[in-house]
Motif scaffolding. Structure first.
Motif, PDB file in Angstrom:
ATOM      1  N   LEU A  43       0.806  -1.220   0.000  1.00 51.93           N
ATOM      2  CA  LEU A  43       0.000   0.000   0.000  1.00 51.93           C
ATOM      3  C   LEU A  43       0.841   1.271   0.000  1.00 51.93           C
ATOM      4  N   GLN A 131      -8.001  -0.821   3.765  1.00 50.94           N
ATOM      5  CA  GLN A 131      -7.576  -1.940   2.925  1.00 50.94           C
ATOM      6  C   GLN A 131      -6.885  -3.046   3.725  1.00 50.94           C
ATOM      7  N   ARG A 132      -6.621  -2.823   4.990  1.00 56.25           N
ATOM      8  CA  ARG A 132      -5.950  -3.809   5.849  1.00 56.25           C
ATOM      9  C   ARG A 132      -6.982  -4.721   6.517  1.00 56.25           C
ATOM     10  N   GLU A 133      -7.761  -5.415   5.707  1.00 59.54           N
ATOM     11  CA  GLU A 133      -8.858  -6.259   6.208  1.00 59.54           C
ATOM     12  C   GLU A 133      -8.386  -7.315   7.209  1.00 59.54           C
ATOM     13  N   LEU A 168      -6.719   5.209  -0.419  1.00 58.60           N
ATOM     14  CA  LEU A 168      -6.470   4.922   0.995  1.00 58.60           C
ATOM     15  C   LEU A 168      -7.272   5.858   1.895  1.00 58.60           C
TER      16      LEU A 168
END
Length: 182
Positions: A43, A131-133, A168
């Protein structure tokens, strides 16, 4: 992954700044970050923090940079800050070779203990890149819930890294402490 001995917790001092910067960078960026699961290399490029930022957190009132050491080495760190009725948890880093050992759970529990017992906070809040699931799920298993509150990513401020994508943003996660904490 190697299993460290039981961690010793202490508060960071100015003498710890360089070691903290190196630990945080190793957990989130570059080749060393790829060894652990917390990397943000897909990312973001660039730095995750710098000496000035870490020094500011160490010297800030109502703020604590917590270190976890074992076998004479820095293994993990996090920032805990009192913000009104809640603690704020951030800049969490675990040595990539120690990730998956349970050390991260211990550090988070100690940060929560500080907020709950020492500062009498009613809960803890944090921000995580949406986005850091896998990371959001990890916090979810520890009682944190998604609030639906979002904050913009600081595009253009390379102190937070150089984005590799244009979508982001941060989501606020929150955990309320039980009234009858053991």
């Amino acid at each position: 992954m190697t299993t460290p001995s039981i961690p010793v917790f202490r508060v960071a001092t100015p003498a710890d700044v360089d070691a903290i910067v190196a630990l945080v960078q190793s957990a989130y960026r570059g080749e060393s970050g790829l060894r652990g699961w917390t990397t943000e290399s897909h990312l973001l490029d660039g730095q995750r923090t710098d000496a000035a930022d870490v020094s500011d957190l160490i010297g800030r009132s109502g703020s604590r940079l917590l270190l976890a050491e074992s076998d004479g080495r820095l293994r993990a760190s996090c920032h805990v800050e009192r913000r009104d009725s809640h603690g704020y948890f951030g800049m969490f880093a675990v040595d990539p070779t120690q990730q998956g050992s349970g050390l991260g759970k211990q550090v988070l529990a100690e940060a929560e203990r500080i907020a709950r017992e020492e500062w009498q906070c009613s809960g803890m809040r944090m921000t995580v890149i949406v986005q850091r699931e896998e990371l959001i799920a990890w916090y979810g298993r520890r009682g944190y819930r998604r609030t639906g509150e979002y904050l913009p990513f600081p595009y253009g401020d390379e102190r937070f890294g150089v984005p590799r994508r244009d979508d982001l943003r941060f989501e606020v996660l929150q955990k309320e402490f039980d009234e009858v904490a053991a």
